[in-house]
Write a protein that holds these residues in place. Structure first.
Motif: not given
Length: 550
Positions: A145-152
């Motif tokens: 999967g991608p190496a970037w995730s959104t932190d809410d």
């Protein structure tokens, strides 16, 4: 290259994965008290150093490589008092202890990340944040999967080159580096003897976030390894921390060749030695789910290259907590399990460098016969399989079963096999990972009772290496480089020469080695009654011989 002596060059290292070594309280998870209880097994091998995988406070998303507090012990492993008892017990047995250092990333539960996501003064810059709906590049996580995730909470994306619970620290910030160095010095002051540094050549990232090659197995790896300031940061680390101590350092370095590695481990480099992965890639074609047959000539070429081209000191390993069992991977875990386990040990102990023995290797433990995804704990394995299913590349686990059996990190994380009881003497409870069903035959108790066991042979190998410095500091000379089943080489130091001949095949093989025609003494063999040396050697299946040449 190898002339300057050092204690860590002459050492043998034993790696302990705490969660799977020994459980003292019956909760199914290995702990520090369990290690203390079983420490004599390690000392009796004759090893010099224990490398302890992470025992810090952690939510355990990645079995401790997601650290939430560097100065606390994870509750399941015990207390700081237990750790202090372990350190004392190791030192009382004339061994040293090195700790895992995981500072490319922290857990998202770490106080630094919590402050960073809230935007507290100075802490936002402790991690890599990106505003916008799309990530700044196409980098992928090593777990799929991608190496970037959104932190809410922050309303932004953050970088994690591993699991989304493992946020990458921003080493460009001097405050981050200072906090890391302060923590390292705190542990050194507790009396530890060095560090194994996790993915340490990934701490420097380029500022412009370039896209990675989409055809790479790990997209972006050419940019987030060996970054522009990696050597500078590690040199600063050395000067601020372990250079003031008689400490041993080994760095896990992804995507390095001997030339690049030399920047890290040459005489003026910031580390004593490193783990590279080039020889760990000979049995797959660059895709995690595509295992392939390996060729001995390829393995010989890679290891020979590192023996002769590295400007620095080699670390010698064939398995660890991130790799499958060596006898299943490079040997024969069926008919010739014992012979091939001994042969691979012979290889490990007769090359120039510091050998690393992973728990269970010394009794010839094998890969586990995984039959479902539910049995697994390894985030890497699960992530790759689930991503492949989601992408329509495979229909389900059955299509990935062989790859998992061959490659999963859980193969070496199954519990240590101490005896033939229900849970192999690892625990009185339900083990966190299943015990390999072959533990009824392959266990420490059985090996102790059998004078021809892999365990007794490993003890002999430690003694062999300690009594022949040519095997430590000698120059490596490969013989028969194109032979497809025999690996032969000569180690030379100050006029002394030792010949090693290994048959990595399940059939008898005859070779001509002019070296063996010299007057020679058989120092070691994994078969009883090996024939005398001569220009023509006939080697039995998985036979290993070591000769002192006159």
């Amino acid at each position: 290259m190898n002339e300057q002596r050092a204690w860590w060059k002459e050492a043998v290292v034993y790696q302990i994965y705490p969660k799977s070594f020994a459980d003292s309280d019956g909760d199914g998870v290995g702990d520090l008290r369990g290690i203390v209880d079983r420490l004599d097994h390690v000392a009796d091998l004759g090893v010099d150093v224990i490398w302890l995988n992470p025992v810090y406070e952690s939510p355990q998303a990645d079995n401790g490589y997601d650290i939430s507090d560097y100065r606390a012990i994870h509750e399941a492993y015990g207390t700081m008092a237990d750790w202090e008892e372990l350190l004392d017990a190791v030192h009382e047995r004339d061994m040293k202890l090195i700790m895992d250092l995981v500072v490319n990333h922290t857990s998202t539960e770490h106080e630094w990340f919590q402050r960073s996501r809230r935007g507290e003064d100075g802490y936002r810059e402790y991690y890599y944040w990106h505003e916008g709906e799309e990530p700044p590049n196409n980098w992928e996580s090593g777990f799929g999967g991608p190496a970037w995730s959104t932190d809410d909470d922050a309303g932004m994306q953050y970088l994690h080159l591993f699991d989304e619970t493992q946020a990458d620290l921003n080493w460009n910030e001097s405050a981050v580096r200072e906090d890391v160095y302060e923590m390292m010095n705190w542990w050194l002051e507790q009396g530890i003897d060095g560090f194994r540094m996790d993915v340490i050549n990934m701490v420097s990232k380029p500022d412009d976030w370039p896209d990675g090659d989409p055809d790479n197995d790990w997209v972006g790896i050419e940019h987030f390894t060996n970054g522009p300031d990696a050597v500078e940061y590690l040199s600063e680390m050395a000067a601020e921390t372990y250079e003031e101590y008689d400490a041993m350092t080994v760095g896990e370095c992804v995507n390095v060749d001997p030339e690049t590695a030399s920047d890290y481990v040459s005489e003026d480099g910031p580390m004593d030695m490193l783990f590279h992965f080039e020889h760990m890639s000979v049995d797959h074609d660059g895709q995690w789910l595509s295992p392939s047959e390996w060729d001995l000539t390829d393995l010989k070429a890679v290891i020979s290259k590192w023996q002769t081209e590295l400007d620095g000191w080699n670390s010698l390993y064939l398995t660890n907590h991130d790799q499958p069992r060596i006898v299943s991977r490079f040997g024969d875990d069926g008919e010739y399990r014992r012979e091939s386990a001994k042969l691979l040990g012979t290889l490990l102990f007769t090359l120039s460098g510091t050998p690393y023995v992973y728990q269970g290797q010394e009794i010839g433990m094998t890969n586990y016969p995984w039959s479902s995804l539910d049995e697994l704990d390894d985030l890497q394995s699960i992530g790759h399989v689930e991503a492949a299913i989601a992408a329509g590349e495979i229909d389900g686990f059955e299509d990935a079963k062989q790859a998992v059996r061959d490659k999963s990190r859980d193969n070496t994380r199954t519990p240590m096999q101490w005896d033939d009881s229900e849970h192999a003497g690892f625990t009185d409870g339900e083990p966190w990972l299943p015990v390999n069903p072959d533990h009824e035959d392959i266990n420490v108790a059985a090996a102790e009772a059998d004078p021809n066991s892999v365990l007794h042979y490993y003890r002999d190998l430690v003694e062999l290496r300690e009594s022949h410095e040519t095997l430590i500091y000698g120059a490596y000379n490969l013989l028969l480089p194109d032979h497809e089943s025999v690996w032969a080489y000569r180690m030379e130091l100050d006029g002394d020469a030792i010949l090693v001949a290994l048959n990595l095949d399940d059939t008898e093989t005859t070779v001509t080695l002019e070296d063996a025609a010299r007057t020679a003494e058989l120092l070691c063999s994994n078969y009883e009654g090996s024939t005398e040396p001569g220009a023509t050697l006939t080697l039995l299946p998985y036979e290993a011989r070591v000769y002192q040449l006159e």
